[in-house]
Design a protein around this motif. Structure first.
Motif, PDB file in Angstrom:
ATOM      1  N   ALA A   1       1.202   4.755   1.149  1.00 20.63           N
ATOM      2  CA  ALA A   1       0.515   5.494   2.220  1.00 20.63           C
ATOM      3  C   ALA A   1       1.422   6.592   2.756  1.00 20.63           C
ATOM      4  O   ALA A   1       2.636   6.407   2.879  1.00 20.63           O
ATOM      5  CB  ALA A   1       0.113   4.550   3.352  1.00 20.63           C
TER       6      ALA A   1
ATOM      7  N   HIS B   1      -6.496   6.048   6.433  1.00 23.97           N
ATOM      8  CA  HIS B   1      -6.744   5.488   5.108  1.00 23.97           C
ATOM      9  C   HIS B   1      -6.053   4.129   4.958  1.00 23.97           C
ATOM     10  O   HIS B   1      -6.638   3.180   4.400  1.00 23.97           O
ATOM     11  CB  HIS B   1      -6.264   6.449   4.029  1.00 23.97           C
TER      12      HIS B   1
ATOM     13  N   ARG C   1      -8.077   1.579   6.835  1.00 22.50           N
ATOM     14  CA  ARG C   1      -9.306   1.215   6.117  1.00 22.50           C
ATOM     15  C   ARG C   1      -9.001   0.318   4.917  1.00 22.50           C
ATOM     16  O   ARG C   1      -9.753  -0.613   4.627  1.00 22.50           O
ATOM     17  CB  ARG C   1     -10.039   2.479   5.675  1.00 22.50           C
ATOM     18  N   GLN C   2      -7.897   0.599   4.217  1.00 18.63           N
ATOM     19  CA  GLN C   2      -7.525  -0.251   3.084  1.00 18.63           C
ATOM     20  C   GLN C   2      -7.286  -1.688   3.533  1.00 18.63           C
ATOM     21  O   GLN C   2      -7.768  -2.634   2.897  1.00 18.63           O
ATOM     22  CB  GLN C   2      -6.261   0.293   2.406  1.00 18.63           C
TER      23      GLN C   2
ATOM     24  N   ASP D   1      -5.066  11.461   8.488  1.00 19.75           N
ATOM     25  CA  ASP D   1      -5.906  10.887   7.435  1.00 19.75           C
ATOM     26  C   ASP D   1      -5.174   9.791   6.677  1.00 19.75           C
ATOM     27  O   ASP D   1      -5.776   8.775   6.299  1.00 19.75           O
ATOM     28  CB  ASP D   1      -6.357  11.985   6.466  1.00 19.75           C
ATOM     29  N   GLY D   2      -3.875   9.992   6.433  1.00 26.23           N
ATOM     30  CA  GLY D   2      -3.102   8.969   5.746  1.00 26.23           C
ATOM     31  C   GLY D   2      -3.027   7.680   6.549  1.00 26.23           C
ATOM     32  O   GLY D   2      -3.126   6.574   5.988  1.00 26.23           O
TER      33      GLY D   2
ATOM     34  N   TYR E   1       0.846  -1.187   0.000  1.00 23.65           N
ATOM     35  CA  TYR E   1       0.000   0.000   0.000  1.00 23.65           C
ATOM     36  C   TYR E   1       0.888   1.246   0.000  1.00 23.65           C
ATOM     37  O   TYR E   1       1.771   1.375   0.862  1.00 23.65           O
ATOM     38  CB  TYR E   1      -0.890   0.044   1.240  1.00 23.65           C
TER      39      TYR E   1
END
Length: 256
Positions: free
Chosen positions: A55, A65, A68-69, A61-62, A53
């Motif tokens: 990131a 995220h 969540r991924q 937020d990063g 990923y």
């Protein structure tokens, strides 16, 4: 190394100096790897990599995220290795706000966000392991890298605090304290007038043996890991006299 065989390991900072060595040795140990960094590597990923990923952990937020991924892709994480890190060299009052804040975010807050998210699944399964890369700079209050020292002292305190909380759930926490190692962080951006001369060779560890010692200690579930003689010496010096250790570190950073 049987401890890592068939375990899903999330590794941050996977393309850096320690990161690339961790990928190589964990892959050889039979781990299933979930990797993340700012950019995917140009070379082919080794066998055992489930996902990579891209990131940016320098923002909340990063971090969320990335979590969540992993969740959306059904990635079950058995071992979280918080390895990503950065530094800026310079007098603390000259480091721009955005730069020292980025150091705190990547080195300290990102590991906390990731641990808070992935520990929920570990608790449900009653097993897991969180590995936090601190530094001997988490014991020696190092001048000229003040934000780095704050972040590494912080991650040391975080690991020490959550270890007893998580142990009843079958989850172990290991904090790693390497010394100067031949990795790209030694070429961190200088702000102000500092020499670009490299550190003397006798002060440097090699990433391969350091990572091998780290993984062996993680497999033994050690809570504090000093993976080289130089790292243990730095810790002993800080224990003897924080002032002396900091003054010596100051002279080193003036040199490099």
């Amino acid at each position: 190394m049987d401890y890592f065989r068939n375990k899903n390991v999330l590794l941050t900072g996977a393309t850096g100096g320690f990161g690339s060595e961790l990928v190589k040795q964990l892959s050889a140990s039979g781990a299933h790897l979930v990797l993340t960094d700012l950019r995917s590597p140009a070379e082919a990923l080794p066998e055992g990599v489930l996902r990579f990923y891209e990131a940016d952990l320098s923002t909340k937020d990063g971090c969320l995220h990335l979590c969540r991924q992993c969740d959306d892709d059904g990635q079950t994480i058995d071992i979280l290795i918080n390895n990503a890190g950065l530094a800026y060299v310079g007098e603390f009052f000259e480091i721009p706000d955005d730069k020292w804040e980025k150091v705190i975010q990547v080195n300290l807050l990102a590991p906390m966000y990731l641990a808070r998210f992935f520990v929920k699944g570990m608790i449900a399964r009653r097993q897991g392991h969180i590995v936090n890369f601190s530094s001997v700079g988490g014991h020696v209050a190092t001048p000229l890298v003040a934000s780095y020292a704050v972040s590494k002292f912080g991650i040391r305190g975080f690991g020490a605090a959550i270890g007893p909380e998580l142990k009843p759930y079958g989850i172990f926490v290991s904090d790693v304290f390497p010394s100067f190692t031949r990795t790209p962080i030694l070429r961190s951006e200088r702000i102000g007038k500092f020499s670009d001369r490299p550190l003397p060779e006798f002060l440097l560890d090699e990433p391969g043996p350091v990572v091998a010692n780290v993984l062996a200690a993680v497999a033994r579930k050690e809570s504090q890991i000093f993976p080289s003689f130089r790292a243990r010496t730095g810790k002993a010096l800080a224990d003897f006299s924080q002032t002396l250790a900091s003054n010596l570190a100051h002279e080193l950073y003036k040199y490099v």
